[in-house]
Design an enzyme around this catalytic site. Structure first.
Site, PDB file in Angstrom:
ATOM      1  CE  LYS A  42      -3.129  -2.482   3.064  1.00 14.44           C
ATOM      2  NZ  LYS A  42      -3.420  -2.714   4.481  1.00 14.44           N
ATOM      3  N   GLY A  43       2.151   1.078   0.249  1.00 16.30           N
ATOM      4  CA  GLY A  43       3.048   2.212   0.510  1.00 16.30           C
ATOM      5  C   GLY A  43       3.141   3.243  -0.593  1.00 16.30           C
ATOM      6  CD  GLU A  98       7.985  -0.461  -3.512  1.00 17.66           C
ATOM      7  OE1 GLU A  98       6.956   0.091  -3.095  1.00 17.66           O
ATOM      8  OE2 GLU A  98       8.239  -1.673  -3.339  1.00 17.66           O
ATOM      9  CG  ASP A  99       6.879   2.224  -0.146  1.00 16.74           C
ATOM     10  OD1 ASP A  99       7.555   1.380  -0.782  1.00 16.74           O
ATOM     11  OD2 ASP A  99       6.242   1.925   0.880  1.00 16.74           O
ATOM     12  CG  ASP A 102      15.387  -1.870   3.308  1.00 12.21           C
ATOM     13  OD1 ASP A 102      16.431  -1.252   3.496  1.00 12.21           O
ATOM     14  OD2 ASP A 102      14.872  -2.608   4.167  1.00 12.21           O
ATOM     15  CE  LYS A 130      15.252   2.495   5.182  1.00 11.43           C
ATOM     16  NZ  LYS A 130      14.715   1.446   6.071  1.00 11.43           N
ATOM     17  CG  PHE A 151      11.439   1.292   9.873  1.00  8.77           C
ATOM     18  CD1 PHE A 151      11.509   0.231   8.988  1.00  8.77           C
ATOM     19  CD2 PHE A 151      10.192   1.786  10.224  1.00  8.77           C
ATOM     20  CE1 PHE A 151      10.360  -0.340   8.457  1.00  8.77           C
ATOM     21  CE2 PHE A 151       9.030   1.228   9.697  1.00  8.77           C
ATOM     22  CZ  PHE A 151       9.127   0.163   8.817  1.00  8.77           C
ATOM     23  CB  VAL A 152      11.575   6.697   7.118  1.00  6.23           C
ATOM     24  CG1 VAL A 152      12.992   7.151   7.442  1.00  6.23           C
ATOM     25  CG2 VAL A 152      11.539   5.968   5.772  1.00  6.23           C
ATOM     26  CG  ASP A 158       3.144   0.290   7.088  1.00  9.26           C
ATOM     27  OD1 ASP A 158       3.913   0.136   6.120  1.00  9.26           O
ATOM     28  OD2 ASP A 158       2.763  -0.645   7.812  1.00  9.26           O
ATOM     29  NE  ARG A 164      -0.274   1.729   5.049  1.00 13.03           N
ATOM     30  CZ  ARG A 164       0.710   0.933   4.625  1.00 13.03           C
ATOM     31  NH1 ARG A 164       1.692   1.416   3.890  1.00 13.03           N
ATOM     32  NH2 ARG A 164       0.718  -0.352   4.927  1.00 13.03           N
TER      33      ARG A 164
HETATM   34  P1  IMP Z   1      12.962  -4.605   0.231  1.00 14.32           P
HETATM   35  O1  IMP Z   1      12.421  -5.866  -0.381  1.00 14.32           O
HETATM   36  O2  IMP Z   1      13.924  -4.899   1.347  1.00 14.32           O
HETATM   37  O3  IMP Z   1      13.553  -3.662  -0.778  1.00 14.32           O
HETATM   38  O4  IMP Z   1      11.759  -3.924   0.989  1.00 14.32           O
HETATM   39  C1  IMP Z   1      10.986  -2.979   0.424  1.00 14.32           C
HETATM   40  C2  IMP Z   1       9.701  -2.841   1.198  1.00 14.32           C
HETATM   41  O5  IMP Z   1       9.934  -2.887   2.625  1.00 14.32           O
HETATM   42  C3  IMP Z   1       9.103  -1.492   0.929  1.00 14.32           C
HETATM   43  O6  IMP Z   1       8.214  -1.549  -0.150  1.00 14.32           O
HETATM   44  C4  IMP Z   1       8.422  -1.163   2.231  1.00 14.32           C
HETATM   45  O7  IMP Z   1       7.120  -1.692   2.232  1.00 14.32           O
HETATM   46  C5  IMP Z   1       9.227  -1.858   3.281  1.00 14.32           C
HETATM   47  N1  IMP Z   1      10.193  -0.936   3.917  1.00 14.32           N
HETATM   48  C6  IMP Z   1      11.537  -0.937   3.796  1.00 14.32           C
HETATM   49  N2  IMP Z   1      12.096   0.047   4.516  1.00 14.32           N
HETATM   50  C7  IMP Z   1      11.080   0.706   5.095  1.00 14.32           C
HETATM   51  C8  IMP Z   1      11.023   1.857   5.967  1.00 14.32           C
HETATM   52  O8  IMP Z   1      12.026   2.489   6.358  1.00 14.32           O
HETATM   53  N3  IMP Z   1       9.773   2.238   6.352  1.00 14.32           N
HETATM   54  C9  IMP Z   1       8.635   1.601   5.955  1.00 14.32           C
HETATM   55  N4  IMP Z   1       8.643   0.536   5.141  1.00 14.32           N
HETATM   56  C10 IMP Z   1       9.859   0.086   4.713  1.00 14.32           C
HETATM   57 MG    MG Z   2       6.165  -1.385  -0.064  1.00 14.41          MG
END
Ligand code: IMP
Ligand code: MG
Length: 179
Positions: A42-43, A98-99, A102, A130, A151-152, A158, A164
């Site tokens: 949902k981000g 995408e939001d 990471d 990140k 973590f933001v 969220d 959110r």
């Molecule tokens: P990844 O697969 O590790 O790249 O994770 C990406 C997903 O993790 C994002 O779409 C977010 O939903 C969640 N996420 C990663 N870091 C944060 C953060 O700092 N705050 C909130 N959600 C995060």
């Molecule tokens: Mg996400």
């Protein structure tokens, strides 16, 4: 909500300015005038709604919902597709919205799924990146802000389903993450 905030990392006005800049670049790049935005639920919802309203393009909307099982402050790499695009994307120019990226694992899986549907083109837009945490290389065409490994929340992002609807990006007080 405000009382749970430790500090604001990116102000509302900075976000709005950046979103307009990204939208201008995207509008220039998609010369045939059409784009299919695929938001990752949902981000990305808030970013996608602001970005799309600044695009000088015919934008169609689709969404995907994915979840990674495991801890709620990092992704495990076991990604499950809960909701896939229903639509034939075969001749579309897709922009994944995408939001935050990471580790890159979530997006890596989404790219694999969408590429298997043979779109005309596939690019990535993310509000936040990140880079320190990356485990899988991701080619990002449109990036809002690089942030440190914290973590933001806010502007779509969220913690445990909340925060959110904050209009800025912030870090929560330590005690909130411990609960
Ligand atoms: P990844 O697969 O590790 O790249 O994770 C990406 C997903 O993790 C994002 O779409 C977010 O939903 C969640 N996420 C990663 N870091 C944060 C953060 O700092 N705050 C909130 N959600 C995060
Ligand atoms: Mg996400």
């Amino acid at each position: 909500m405000e009382k749970d905030i430790e500090r604001i990392l990116i102000e509302e006005s900075q976000i709005q300015k950046k979103v307009k800049e990204l939208a201008d670049r995207i509008s220039k790049d998609y010369r045939n005038g059409n784009i299919l935005l695929i938001g990752i639920l949902k981000g990305s919802v808030i970013f996608m709604s602001d970005l799309s309203r600044n695009l000088d393009l015919n934008a169609e909307f689709e969404f995907m919902d994915v979840s990674s099982y495991g801890n709620n402050t990092y992704s495990s790499g076991n990604i499950r597709i809960n909701y896939d695009v229903k639509y034939d994307v075969g001749n579309k120019d897709i922009l994944i919205v995408e939001d935050i990226i990471d580790t890159g694992r979530t997006l890596n899986k989404i790219i694999e799924v969408l590429n298997s549907k043979n779109p005309n083109s596939l690019r990535i837009a993310t509000l936040l990146d990140k880079p320190d945490r990356r485990k899988v290389n991701i080619d990002i065409s449109y990036k809002g802000f690089e942030i440190p490994n914290e973590f933001v929340v806010g502007y779509g992002l969220d913690y445990a389903g909340k925060y959110r609807n904050l209009p800025y990006i912030a870090v929560l007080k330590e005690k909130i993450y411990q609960n």
